[in-house]
Design a protein around this motif. Structure first.
Motif, PDB file in Angstrom:
ATOM      1  N   LYS A  75       0.872  -1.172   0.000  1.00 52.58           N
ATOM      2  CA  LYS A  75       0.000   0.000   0.000  1.00 52.58           C
ATOM      3  C   LYS A  75       0.905   1.217   0.000  1.00 52.58           C
ATOM      4  N   ARG A  76       0.888   1.954  -1.126  1.00 46.59           N
ATOM      5  CA  ARG A  76       1.929   2.956  -1.385  1.00 46.59           C
ATOM      6  C   ARG A  76       1.636   4.307  -0.739  1.00 46.59           C
ATOM      7  N   GLU A  77       1.612   4.353   0.554  1.00 49.42           N
ATOM      8  CA  GLU A  77       1.421   5.628   1.260  1.00 49.42           C
ATOM      9  C   GLU A  77       2.628   6.556   1.082  1.00 49.42           C
ATOM     10  N   ASP A  78       3.754   5.965   0.659  1.00 44.63           N
ATOM     11  CA  ASP A  78       4.947   6.785   0.408  1.00 44.63           C
ATOM     12  C   ASP A  78       4.736   7.754  -0.751  1.00 44.63           C
ATOM     13  N   LEU A  79       3.721   7.498  -1.574  1.00 43.55           N
ATOM     14  CA  LEU A  79       3.489   8.370  -2.727  1.00 43.55           C
ATOM     15  C   LEU A  79       2.577   9.552  -2.410  1.00 43.55           C
ATOM     16  N   ASN A  80       2.043   9.588  -1.190  1.00 45.61           N
ATOM     17  CA  ASN A  80       1.198  10.725  -0.794  1.00 45.61           C
ATOM     18  C   ASN A  80       2.026  12.014  -0.725  1.00 45.61           C
ATOM     19  N   HIS A  81       1.330  13.153  -0.817  1.00 47.81           N
ATOM     20  CA  HIS A  81       1.984  14.446  -0.579  1.00 47.81           C
ATOM     21  C   HIS A  81       2.657  14.430   0.794  1.00 47.81           C
ATOM     22  N   THR A  82       3.865  14.933   0.845  1.00 39.43           N
ATOM     23  CA  THR A  82       4.778  14.927   2.003  1.00 39.43           C
ATOM     24  C   THR A  82       5.329  13.540   2.316  1.00 39.43           C
ATOM     25  N   GLY A  83       4.966  12.547   1.511  1.00 37.49           N
ATOM     26  CA  GLY A  83       5.715  11.298   1.527  1.00 37.49           C
ATOM     27  C   GLY A  83       5.370  10.290   2.593  1.00 37.49           C
ATOM     28  N   ALA A  84       4.187  10.391   3.175  1.00 40.81           N
ATOM     29  CA  ALA A  84       3.810   9.398   4.181  1.00 40.81           C
ATOM     30  C   ALA A  84       2.307   9.441   4.446  1.00 40.81           C
ATOM     31  N   HIS A  85       1.848   8.446   5.193  1.00 47.50           N
ATOM     32  CA  HIS A  85       0.426   8.389   5.555  1.00 47.50           C
ATOM     33  C   HIS A  85       0.002   9.556   6.422  1.00 47.50           C
ATOM     34  N   LYS A  86       0.969  10.232   7.031  1.00 48.80           N
ATOM     35  CA  LYS A  86       0.655  11.246   8.042  1.00 48.80           C
ATOM     36  C   LYS A  86      -0.179  12.400   7.512  1.00 48.80           C
ATOM     37  N   ILE A  87      -0.116  12.646   6.214  1.00 47.06           N
ATOM     38  CA  ILE A  87      -0.882  13.754   5.652  1.00 47.06           C
ATOM     39  C   ILE A  87      -2.383  13.580   5.898  1.00 47.06           C
ATOM     40  N   ARG A  88      -2.839  12.324   5.968  1.00 50.86           N
ATOM     41  CA  ARG A  88      -4.273  12.078   6.198  1.00 50.86           C
ATOM     42  C   ARG A  88      -4.695  12.617   7.565  1.00 50.86           C
ATOM     43  N   ASN A  89      -3.914  12.294   8.581  1.00 52.99           N
ATOM     44  CA  ASN A  89      -4.229  12.733   9.942  1.00 52.99           C
ATOM     45  C   ASN A  89      -4.167  14.253  10.071  1.00 52.99           C
ATOM     46  N   VAL A  90      -3.114  14.851   9.530  1.00 54.35           N
ATOM     47  CA  VAL A  90      -2.966  16.302   9.744  1.00 54.35           C
ATOM     48  C   VAL A  90      -4.037  17.083   8.987  1.00 54.35           C
ATOM     49  N   LEU A  91      -4.409  16.619   7.796  1.00 54.48           N
ATOM     50  CA  LEU A  91      -5.476  17.325   7.069  1.00 54.48           C
ATOM     51  C   LEU A  91      -6.804  17.204   7.823  1.00 54.48           C
ATOM     52  N   GLY A  92      -7.077  16.029   8.346  1.00 49.59           N
ATOM     53  CA  GLY A  92      -8.318  15.843   9.099  1.00 49.59           C
ATOM     54  C   GLY A  92      -8.380  16.738  10.328  1.00 49.59           C
ATOM     55  N   GLN A  93      -7.311  16.695  11.111  1.00 50.14           N
ATOM     56  CA  GLN A  93      -7.320  17.495  12.344  1.00 50.14           C
ATOM     57  C   GLN A  93      -7.261  18.999  12.057  1.00 50.14           C
ATOM     58  N   ALA A  94      -6.516  19.384  11.012  1.00 48.89           N
ATOM     59  CA  ALA A  94      -6.441  20.819  10.700  1.00 48.89           C
ATOM     60  C   ALA A  94      -7.801  21.327  10.222  1.00 48.89           C
ATOM     61  N   LEU A  95      -8.494  20.528   9.436  1.00 52.28           N
ATOM     62  CA  LEU A  95      -9.827  20.927   8.985  1.00 52.28           C
ATOM     63  C   LEU A  95     -10.779  21.026  10.175  1.00 52.28           C
ATOM     64  N   LEU A  96     -10.641  20.110  11.112  1.00 52.09           N
ATOM     65  CA  LEU A  96     -11.460  20.155  12.326  1.00 52.09           C
ATOM     66  C   LEU A  96     -11.130  21.404  13.150  1.00 52.09           C
ATOM     67  N   THR A  97      -9.853  21.770  13.179  1.00 48.95           N
ATOM     68  CA  THR A  97      -9.431  22.981  13.890  1.00 48.95           C
ATOM     69  C   THR A  97     -10.167  24.206  13.339  1.00 48.95           C
ATOM     70  N   LYS A  98     -10.209  24.298  11.997  1.00 50.25           N
ATOM     71  CA  LYS A  98     -10.927  25.411  11.357  1.00 50.25           C
ATOM     72  C   LYS A  98     -12.400  25.389  11.755  1.00 50.25           C
ATOM     73  N   ARG A  99     -12.971  24.209  11.732  1.00 52.63           N
ATOM     74  CA  ARG A  99     -14.398  24.065  12.041  1.00 52.63           C
ATOM     75  C   ARG A  99     -14.701  24.508  13.464  1.00 52.63           C
ATOM     76  N   MET A 100     -13.744  24.245  14.396  1.00 51.91           N
ATOM     77  CA  MET A 100     -13.948  24.639  15.792  1.00 51.91           C
ATOM     78  C   MET A 100     -13.683  26.129  16.009  1.00 51.91           C
ATOM     79  N   GLY A 101     -13.244  26.815  14.963  1.00 54.75           N
ATOM     80  CA  GLY A 101     -12.988  28.248  15.084  1.00 54.75           C
ATOM     81  C   GLY A 101     -11.683  28.577  15.780  1.00 54.75           C
TER      82      GLY A 101
END
Lengths: 275, 402
Positions: B79-105
């Motif tokens: 499962k090629r998570e190395d091909l994601n932007h920034t090179g790892a699976h971690k982008i999924r978590n940070v995008l989710g939490q950052a979007l939630l941060t915006k939502r919480m104001g």
């Protein structure tokens, strides 16, 4: 609050004795094992000699997330010196034998869980300890400790915070024995220049939920600040300032600060503090 | 598919929960509510999926690694998570939490980082979503990973070296928690792994579970059935829980977490938290951790900075205790050998973390036999590890030239 005398426990009884004199109690904190095991005992005895009402002995921990840099450094030095939990219990024993006042241990939760909750409660009681203050254990997760403390008649001091909802304050105070520890600020331990405007409303909300004494800690470092807090709280809790006093002036410095703070909590209150 | 666990207070069996200062409990309740409402709101999930698709480059490929399979002795799907932007699976978590941060104001994000990968990912998400970003990083790590410090700064983040304790990842987490207690009104703590107090383990799992959800669908399409086993490396455990979540109900699929065995488990210099098997409380949750007789945290050791953590997420502790997943260590040496093996057979240089999963797969394949198909999470790419690899294999001479 079915049985107030039982809930007051060891520390609460000492705090109410001070309150009966028309003043707040002074609660003093120093970590065990700092700068050495024997040196720590001497420093804590100096708090007793200076006139503290209740003692808190810190159990140094590798990951103290509630502590600012002053207490962090002290814990690091104590642990680097090889401090063990048995040394903390030994410190409690020596201090309890020296002083006729309640000796609480303030500790993060993992060392207690690792030692064995029941075993720690038994050993603490045997050493003459009065109970625990648990900054990272909330009553929701504290069933084992609550049972062990009740069995050994030890104080259970949980914390309330400016962010606590009234519902959480109700839950927390219902689980306390001794007193309730109100954190004056949103932050970690350490001296602050500015008085907190969050503490008095928190104390009022806490007193609405319980008949237990309410102590205020975090950021109190001098006699004037102690007098300010004593105007609305049952007890004034001082920690980092004692570590700084020890660093600067040894046990004599600790005693001198204690005397100054003890004067602060005795200044005349403009209005009596509600119970 | 919604997992039954954790319970309302964040417990996975006896693991998880909240062992944190009272000051953080109400904010954690607010976060839990905000996250659950967001996940039930199609506007939020659509936007999250759009970001993953258009910005992060998911779904990542499922790659049939035939040459590696020949050597491994079983069919290996990467499962090629190395091909994601920034090179790892971690982008999924940070995008989710950052979007939630915006939502919480909230306007400010703090994060911890070890070697800097989560810090860089967080700084990336904050640049993308216009959030203030502060990253705590152990002073020792800022010196070892100067290039990642530069990356974070280029992305607009402030990097604060942590000078207390062991001055590494666990102390960076401590310092981020200290910041958060004082700043929680306007700040979200974007924790980098599926650990910490509730709701972090479950929330991070749900933000990264696309790894397994995608891989499950891709396996069905490629094979017409599920793989026999799913394998991932485990430090804190986010890529592993992201892979496992989809397969936990599929009891015919064996789950393997590969821990960092460092110099060898028997030497005591390792990060194999579950293998060591001691239960305790660290950074807000009950789980397995490396600790001494008095409950003081012991420093971990691994050649892989991303696995070099003395704790592990509580859901892994539960999967281990219930026997649903199996955890085993592989040594630094075995991981590095597998890093070279993947480079030579497939032309893919994996992160050293992910190389642990390959090393584990070599062992597992022997047990499952040649008919087995093994799904492996290639959680990140190895560019960040070239200094370490160059030194390990003697590829860089005394003047620092290859």
């Amino acid at each position: 609050m079915s049985d107030v005398s039982t809930e007051l426990g060891n520390a609460g009884t000492a705090i109410r004795k001070a309150n009966d004199e028309g003043r707040a109690a002074l609660v003093g904190y120093l970590p065990a094992g700092y700068p050495t095991v024997d040196g720590g005992v001497d420093a804590i005895k100096a708090m007793v000699d200076g006139g503290v009402d209740v003692l808190e002995i810190g159990l140094p921990y590798s990951d103290p997330v509630m502590d600012g840099v002053t207490i962090q450094r002290a814990a690091e030095i104590a642990l680097a010196g090889g401090l063990r939990i048995r040394d903390v219990l030994g410190t409690v024993e020596k201090v309890a034998a020296y002083a006729d006042l309640p000796v609480l241990v303030m500790t993060y939760w993992n060392p207690i869980e690792r030692y064995g909750v029941d075993r720690f409660a038994v050993d603490l009681a045997a050493a003459g300890g009065a109970g625990l203050i648990t900054p990272d254990l909330i009553p929701d997760e504290g069933a084992e400790w609550i049972a062990a403390a009740d069995k050994n008649e030890l104080d259970k001091v949980f914390l309330v915070s400016p962010s606590s909802t009234d519902a959480r304050i109700g839950l927390t105070t219902a689980s306390c024995r001794g007193f309730v520890y109100a954190t004056a600020v949103m932050g970690v331990t350490g001296a602050r220049d500015q008085a907190s405007d969050l503490a008095a409303p928190l104390v009022a909300r806490t007193k609405a939920a319980t008949g237990l004494p309410v102590g205020v800690g975090l950021g109190v470092s001098n006699a004037d600040q102690a007098a300010d807090v004593a105007a609305y709280a049952d007890a004034v809790i001082v920690g980092s300032a004692f570590v700084k006093a020890l660093n600067a002036g040894g046990p004599a410095g600790v005693r001198s600060l204690t005397e100054s703070l003890a004067e602060g909590v005795r200044r005349e209150r403009s209005t009596p503090v509600a119970r | 598919m919604t997992a039954v666990l954790p319970d309302q207070l964040g417990h996975f069996g006896r693991f998880g929960g909240r062992f944190l200062p009272e000051a953080l409990i109400a904010p954690l309740d607010e976060l839990t509510t905000a996250w659950q409402q967001a996940m039930a709101d199609k506007t939020f999930t659509d936007e999250f999926e759009r970001m993953l698709r258009e910005y992060a480059g998911t779904p990542s490929l499922l790659y049939d690694a035939t040459r590696l399979s020949d050597i491994v002795g079983a069919r290996v799907l990467l499962k090629r998570e190395d091909l994601n932007h920034t090179g790892a699976h971690k982008i999924r978590n940070v995008l989710g939490q950052a979007l939630l941060t915006k939502r919480m104001g909230k306007t400010r994000v703090i994060a911890e980082t070890g070697a800097g990968q989560h810090g860089v990912a967080t700084a990336t998400a904050c640049a993308y979503l216009d959030l203030e970003c502060v990253v705590y990083m152990g002073e020792v790590d800022t010196e070892r990973q100067a290039l990642n410090v530069a990356r974070m700064k280029l992305l607009g983040a402030e990097v604060i070296p942590v000078k207390t304790g062991s001055r590494t990842l666990k102390d960076a987490i401590n310092e981020a928690l200290r910041d958060w207690v004082a700043s929680v009104d306007n700040t979200h703590y974007l924790l980098g792994t599926a650990a910490g107090g509730h709701p972090f383990p479950a929330m991070v799992r749900d933000f990264v579970r696309g790894i397994g959800d995608e891989a499950r669908a891709q396996s069905l399409e490629l094979l017409g059935r599920l793989p026999d086993a799913a394998v991932a490396c485990v430090g804190g455990g986010s890529n592993a829980i992201g892979l496992f979540a989809a397969f936990v109900p599929d009891t015919e699929v064996k789950l393997y977490g590969i821990e960092a065995g460092g110099d060898g488990y028997e030497t005591g210099r390792h990060a194999a938290t579950i293998t060591a098997g001691q239960v305790g409380v660290l950074h807000g949750a009950r789980s397995y951790l490396l600790q001494d007789e008095d409950g003081q945290t012991i420093e971990s050791h691994s050649i892989s900075a991303g696995l070099d953590y003395p704790g592990v997420g509580p859901e892994h502790a539960w999967l281990a205790e219930t026997g649903r997943a199996t955890y085993r260590p592989v040594t630094d040496a075995a991981a590095m050998e597998s890093l070279r093996l993947l480079a030579r057979t497939e032309g893919i240089i994996p992160a050293i973390e992910s190389a642990h999963a390959i090393a584990g797969t070599l062992e597992i394949a022997k047990e499952l036999g040649p008919e087995a198909t093994i799904l492996v999470c290639l959680s990140g790419r190895g560019d960040k590890d070239m200094d370490t690899a160059g030194e390990w294999f003697g590829l860089i001479d005394g003047t620092g030239k290859a």
